[in-house]
Write an enzyme that holds these catalytic residues in place. Structure first.
Site, short mmCIF file in Angstrom:
data_model
loop_
_atom_site.label_atom_id
_atom_site.label_comp_id
_atom_site.label_asym_id
_atom_site.label_seq_id
_atom_site.Cartn_x
_atom_site.Cartn_y
_atom_site.Cartn_z
N ASP A 208 0.90 -1.14 0.00
CA ASP A 208 0.00 0.00 0.00
C ASP A 208 0.95 1.19 0.00
OD1 ASP A 208 -1.43 2.26 0.96
OD2 ASP A 208 -2.99 0.92 1.68
N HIS A 209 1.09 1.83 -1.16
CA HIS A 209 2.20 2.78 -1.27
C HIS A 209 2.05 3.97 -0.32
CE1 HIS A 209 -0.42 5.12 -3.96
NE2 HIS A 209 0.40 6.13 -3.79
N HIS A 271 -5.64 2.94 1.28
CA HIS A 271 -4.83 4.09 1.70
C HIS A 271 -5.45 4.84 2.89
CE1 HIS A 271 -2.92 3.14 -1.96
NE2 HIS A 271 -3.59 3.94 -2.77
C1 BG6 Z 1 -3.47 4.77 -6.35
C2 BG6 Z 1 -4.83 4.86 -7.00
O1 BG6 Z 1 -3.41 3.69 -5.47
O2 BG6 Z 1 -3.24 5.97 -5.63
C3 BG6 Z 1 -4.90 6.06 -7.92
O3 BG6 Z 1 -5.07 3.67 -7.74
C4 BG6 Z 1 -4.53 7.31 -7.17
O4 BG6 Z 1 -6.20 6.19 -8.48
C5 BG6 Z 1 -3.22 7.13 -6.44
O5 BG6 Z 1 -4.42 8.36 -8.12
C6 BG6 Z 1 -2.93 8.30 -5.54
O6 BG6 Z 1 -1.63 8.20 -5.06
P1 BG6 Z 1 -0.80 9.47 -4.67
O7 BG6 Z 1 0.49 8.92 -4.19
O8 BG6 Z 1 -0.67 10.31 -5.90
O9 BG6 Z 1 -1.58 10.16 -3.62
#
Ligand code: BG6
Length: 513
Positions: A208-209, A271
């Site tokens: 989960d980045h 997230h």
């Molecule tokens: C991803 C989603 O996990 O997270 C995308 O699939 C979203 O739809 C993105 O745009 C948002 O990530 P960040 O790091 O730009 O907030």
């Protein structure tokens, strides 16, 4: 009870503390989906940056398994072209590239073809010899979730996945998967059954980045490395909590995927619930992976369920105008691109403190933050007769996850002058100003942690299922219409008006976007 009297069982402390850095073991990263978007935009740039910073193992290789046929040179050129666009440090560091490129090798094959996996096995043996990677393998599935069962089967069939019977077994085999981890509770359980049929849970790293973002990791440091905030961090002092993930971009070229997914599966189930858990959890007994993940899981278990008609009172779903005309989107789609919701954590600490979440695409600006709204002062000393000042604003602590990463605390201050006039001011900490080093990309940290075998920043099976058991009834209610209408909103705005009404009913309002 044992022979000596009471037997007290201590809590297991598995997993390395997140604090321990150090170079990972030698290993080969086996990348599925190596020519895809994720690999090009995030994974190769992260590996490259790690190489540049000398953080990769000394003995290291990447083997890209791809359905398209590319020889090693063509594959390296493809990776280089991606790095020239997406690497964090530009222009591309040629010396690092010269060291990095020879470690990239490709192999083509089919995900459902046992012979391809047999060839992969041979290739990995040669690579281990050539690069001294000692047989440690990290399989990264940067492919659509529908391919996971085939790839798992292929790897297991070729004897490439060995179940770890004890911690720190070598050579190690680990598997990294990307969300979505299922589509609902049932499919998440099915995926977990497939994984646990071939691997021990400690070998599975669910990315989960958000958890790799510095500012998200800092939530725990901020809470538990400072003495002054934690005593206030509860229902006695906090009025409500707001969590926002607003995006300026729309669905871009992912219309087909997004239309099957929607904002709740895309952003909330993973997230935002992870961010909520870090804000709401109790202090863990240690900074070990299992202790932290145990505490987060308790938060998920404490979420007050929302289902059926209750969803229409607590959840506002929206869709931006023009969404149905996006490529890959159904013309009558009811998929939400925006959601605002009121959640409750039924725990001793948080009883009566609502958590308001909102996430959406095509909004006014890109902003991800948590704001902790404290209670008002108990009496209005400054609002009596003759006082010149009016309404006091409660203190707000804002954890800015992105952009302008930092933390701000707003408080009231006397405006210089003879009268007691009061105005709101802000104390602001900014990463960019306080530290003269750039904030690393989430994937750099996460890839390094997989190689180190540190699972702290990854989602564990039980919490993934717990999060799905919370969101699945909400999804069902919205899909059936029982959960209310899907409101449209104009692009570039703050979302549907109904979201403002959700808070207004409680006498509150969202932080302005
Ligand atoms: C991803 C989603 O996990 O997270 C995308 O699939 C979203 O739809 C993105 O745009 C948002 O990530 P960040 O790091 O730009 O907030």
């Amino acid at each position: 009870m044992d022979a000596q009297g009471l037997h007290i069982e201590t809590h297991p402390r598995e997993g390395d503390p997140v604090l321990r850095a150090g170079r990972p073991d030698p290993c080969t990263v086996v990348l599925f989906g190596a020519t895809g978007d994720l690999a090009q935009r995030k994974l190769f740039p992260a590996l490259f940056e790690l190489a540049r910073a000398n953080l990769l193992p000394e003995h290291f290789a990447v083997v890209a398994f791809s359905r398209s046929t590319l020889d090693d040179n063509a594959f390296r050129e493809h990776v280089k072209a991606g790095l020239q666009k997406f690497a964090r440090t530009q222009p591309l560091d040629e010396a690092t590239w010269q060291r990095f490129a020879p470690r990239l090798e490709g192999i083509s094959g089919g995900y459902d073809d046992a012979a391809s996996f047999a060839r992969l096995k041979e290739k990995l043996e040669q690579v281990a010899q050539r690069h001294g990677t000692e047989g440690n393998q990290l399989y990264y599935l940067a492919t659509p979730a529908s391919t996971f069962p085939q790839i798992l089967n292929g790897l297991a069939g070729a004897g490439l996945l060995t179940r770890e019977e004890r911690p720190h077994q070598t050579p190690w085999r680990r598997l990294v998967i990307e969300k979505p981890f299922g589509h609902d509770l049932e499919s998440a359980r099915e995926l977990n059954r497939e994984l646990s049929a071939v691997l021990d849970e400690r070998q599975v790293f669910r990315i989960d980045h958000y958890l790799g973002k510095e500012t998200v990791q800092n939530i725990l440091v901020f809470r538990f490395a400072n003495a002054i905030f934690e005593p206030l961090w509860n229902r006695n002092h906090i009025d409500h909590v707001e969590i926002t993930a607003a995006e300026k971009i729309g669905v871009e070229n992912r219309g087909g995927f997004y239309d099957e997914t929607g904002v709740i599966r895309d952003m909330v189930q993973n997230h935002l619930l992870q961010v909520l858990a870090l804000c709401a959890m109790e202090p863990p007994v240690s900074f070990g992976a299992e202790d932290i993940r145990d505490e987060k899981n308790k938060v998920f278990r404490a979420l007050r369920p929302l289902e059926g008609r209750d969803v229409s009172h607590a959840v506002v779903a929206g869709q931006y105008q023009g969404y149905r005309q996006e490529k890959g989107v159904k013309p009558d789609s009811r998929t939400p691109t925006y959601v605002a919701m009121k959640m409750n954590v039924d725990s001793w600490r948080w009883q009566g403190v609502p958590f308001y979440l909102r996430a959406g695409k095509n909004l006014k600006q890109r902003l991800t933050e948590v704001s902790i709204h404290f209670k008002s002062v108990p009496i209005g000393l400054f609002s009596g007769e003759g006082a010149t000042c009016q309404r006091l604003q409660p203190n707000v602590l804002t954890l800015r996850i992105q952009p302008k990463e930092g933390i701000a605390l707003s408080f009231e201050s006397k405006v210089p002058g003879e009268d007691v006039s009061i105005a709101g001011v802000t104390m602001d900490f900014n990463y960019a100003e306080s530290f003269d080093q750039p904030v690393p990309e989430a994937y750099e940290r996460l890839l390094l942690d997989c190689m180190r075998g540190n699972a702290t920043l990854f989602a564990r099976q039980d919490s993934v299922e717990q999060a799905w058991s919370y969101v699945t009834p909400i999804l069902r209610a919205l899909e059936s219409g029982e959960g209310g209408d899907i409101h449209t909103y104009a692009q570039g705005t703050s979302g549907p008006d109904a979201a403002a009404a959700l808070l207004a009913r409680d006498g509150r309002r969202w932080t302005r976007l």
